[in-house]
Every structure is written in structure tokens, then in C-alpha cells.
Write a protein that holds these residues in place. Structure first.
Motif: not given
Length: 378
Positions: A191, A188, A202, A196-198, A274
Motif C-alpha cells: 500500500l 503495508g 480506503l 496509500i495510508d493504511d 484493503s
């Protein structure tokens, strides 16, 4: 008296560390070629800009020519005027040009790897017609005079014959490889560093901003997906101001698209591992290496229906037909996101498919082409 080892001069004038796939190709193949053919001596013809970095990995000696690799006109002139002369001075029996460009064979025979002829089919509007004409002339001149041409797919081979007029009998296909099946290690934190919002699905796409990459169609497809079902999209691969930024703003996708530019190898691994889906919307490709890399990382692939991508992806990828049909792309992408079990089966097939593409196999096929050319030069 001991016979002298065959000597191959490798044309690395183009190498700057920032030219993406063609440099990945050279760095992957050359150490393997040296291991496969220890009886062959490799001499790298480099530019003064990149020579120190090349020496760190090149499996032989280097001879820097007094050329700035970042100066495209000077580099192009050196291909015409200096490479053959340098090869003769190095006592080379053969010149291998691994990145489309090369000298006309005038004394020392050549093998040229032509990755694609996309510049002829899809000219870059940001490049002047004069520059495009010179580029096309250099590739055509090198390919037609080469003893053999190497390329990555049957589709690319057919295009080389169609566009450059190179006889099919002198083309050898050596599919590219991937660095191997990857095990997930994305975190996390990695990302988050990329914004990037895990917690949100995505979608990933990679590549330069040349017209044939067709990223505008991908952005239009994303905009066609209802906002409450829309995934986030990460696009890597540009340098400097991203020409896609105005399109993102125009389509109202500022909260949905991450234009990440040039990312590090670990960051790219994290993105592949991811992402729920990797999308390749290209209008043309010579091979489609990111498709193989995505499958190796366990990422499901959605690609346009062009020949090279179907050749590489086989039944392990999903296709949406017309590369310019953004509505079809949106439908297929949303369907993949909505059916995780089917996507998991595609991932399984993708890993098996990716395992067929190795740099070891690519190096062996390339070595065979170089052997053939050396035998003809004897």
C-alpha cells in the motif's frame, strides 16, 4: 478414415495487452474451452503486435495477420476485409469473436460476444463522430449476421435487442466469472508503494475513464463528506494523463484521492483486500466484473442502481439509486463506513454471492453456444 476435428477461428485482432476487461475475458475462457472441448481445434487470428504474447497462453495455433493492433483504423479495416478470408484459409468451421467486433458472416458462420452497447448509449466525447459511427456499424454488422450472440447478463441481452436489433432468440447469456475467493495478503509495504495510508479508511473504484463510468459523481460525493470524516479514495484504470486530475484539483481533494492509473494484478489484489468499500457508480454496464471481484476479495460493495449491477450484486451489494445523485452516494458511503458490523455481514453475503460466478461455468455456457453454432453449420 478419421473425421477431422471441428475447427474454430478465434478473432483476437483486438488484443494488445492493454484493453482491460475484454482481454481478461478471453484469457479466462480460452484455456477452459480447450479443456472442455478437447475435440475442437482452436486457431487464433492475431495481430503482429500481440502475437508473441498471445502464443504464450493461447491453447492452439495462431495465425498473425499483417495488422498493427494499436492502429485502430487499420484494425477495423482488417475486421471487415481479412478475418473471414483468414478463417476460410485456416479451414475454420466457425469464427468466434470474443470482444464485440467481428466480420460480417460471409461463408464461415460466426458467434460474437457482445459485452455491452454502452458506446451507443453514452458516446465518448473524446472520440470523433466518424470513429463512433464506424465502431457502432462494425458491432451492429457483426451481431446481426452472427449465428449466435453471447453476452454476460440478461440486462445486456435486452440492450442488445433494443439497440442493435438482434432477435432475443439468437442471444445466449453466459455470466462472467471471478478468479475465485481470495485470502488476504495485502501488506503495508504494498500500500505504501501506491501512496496509500493504511491508517485511514480506503474506498476503491476501478475502470477506464469513459463517460459511463461516472467517476465525477463519485468525486463530488467524496467532496460532500466533511473533511474530518472523509475516507481516502483510490481510482485505478487509466493510461497516461488522467482526465480526472483537474476535477480532483477543482474539488480540493488532492490530499484525499489517489489516481493510480494502470496497476499490476498483485497491486489490485492488495487494494481490493484493503478497501473498506468498493464503489461502482456506473451509468451503464454489461456485467460488472469488478463488483464480483470485490465481493470475492471480501470487500463490501456500494453500486448505482442500474439493472446489470443489481443482477450481479443481488442482495449482497448496497445500491444508491440514481447514478448521478452524488449526495445520495455520499450518504450511503458514509453510513457504510460508520457501521462496520453491518459491513461485515455484507462481506459475508458478498463472498457467497461471488462464489456463484465462476469462469468454469462461463466457459461451459459459452461452449454450449459454440456447440450449437457448429451444429447449425454442419
Amino acid at each position: 478414415m478419421t473425421a477431422r476435428r471441428p475447427r474454430i477461428a478465434v478473432d483476437l485482432l483486438y488484443f494488445t495487452g492493454k484493453r482491460g476487461g475484454t482481454e481478461t475475458y478471453a484469457r479466462a475462457l480460452l484455456p477452459r474451452l480447450a479443456a472442455l472441448r478437447p475435440d475442437v481445434e482452436l486457431v487464433g487470428l492475431t495481430n503482429t503486435t500481440a502475437d508473441p504474447a498471445i502464443r504464450e497462453w493461447f491453447p492452439g495455433t495462431t495465425r498473425p495477420l499483417r495488422v498493427d493492433g494499436l492502429n485502430r483504423p487499420l484494425w477495423a479495416a482488417a475486421e471487415v476485409l481479412l478475418v473471414q478470408r483468414a478463417a476460410r484459409r485456416a479451414g475454420a468451421d466457425l469464427v468466434w469473436c470474443p470482444a464485440n467486433f467481428g466480420p460480417r458472416s460471409t461463408g464461415v458462420p460466426t458467434v460474437v460476444t457482445v459485452h455491452d452497447v454502452i458506446a451507443d448509449d453514452f458516446p465518448n466525447p473524446e472520440v470523433s463522430r466518424i470513429t463512433q459511427a464506424i465502431t457502432s456499424w462494425l458491432i451492429r454488422r457483426a451481431a446481426r449476421s452472427a449465428r449466435l450472440v453471447v453476452t454476460g447478463s440478461d440486462d445486456a441481452a435486452a440492450s442488445i435487442t433494443r439497440v442493435l436489433g438482434v432477435p432475443a432468440s439468437t442471444i445466449r447469456v453466459a455470466p462472467h466469472g471471478t478468479k475465485g475467493l481470495a485470502s488476504a495478503h495485502a501488506t503495508g509495504d504494498e500500500l505504501a508503494q501506491l501512496g496509500i495510508d493504511d491508517a485511514r479508511p480506503l474506498v476503491l473504484s476501478t475502470g477506464n475513464r469513459m463517460p459511463h463510468k461516472n467517476f465525477v459523481t463519485l468525486l463530488r460525493a467524496l467532496a460532500a463528506i466533511p473533511a474530518d470524516r472523509r475516507p481516502q479514495l483510490a481510482v485505478t484504470g487509466s493510461h497516461g494523463a488522467d482526465p480526472l486530475a483537474p476535477v480532483v484539483a477543482e474539488l480540493g481533494l488532492d490530499q484525499d484521492v489517489h489516481l493510480l492509473g494502470w496497476v499490476t494484478a498483485p497491486q489490485l489484489d492488495a487494494l481490493f483486500e484493503s478497501a473498506a468499500v468498493y464503489v461502482c457508480p456506473s451509468l451503464a454496464e454489461g456485467f460488472g466484473l469488478p463488483v464480483v471481484d470485490a465481493m470475492a476479495h471480501g470487500c463490501a460493495v456500494l453500486a448505482s442502481g442500474i439493472g446489470a449491477l443489481r443482477e450481479v450484486g443481488g442482495d449482497a451489494a448496497r445500491y444508491y439509486g440514481d447514478p448521478l445523485d452524488h449526495e445520495a452516494l455520499a450518504r450511503e458511503l458514509l453510513d457504510m463506513l460508520d457501521h462496520p458490523q453491518e459491513r461485515a455481514e455484507q462481506v459475508r453475503r458478498g463472498r457467497a454471492r461471488a462464489a456463484q460466478f465462476t469462469w468454469d461455468r462461463s466457459a461451459e455456457l459459452t461452449a454450449q453456444a459454440l456447440d450449437e453454432a457448429l451444429a447449425g453449420a454442419a
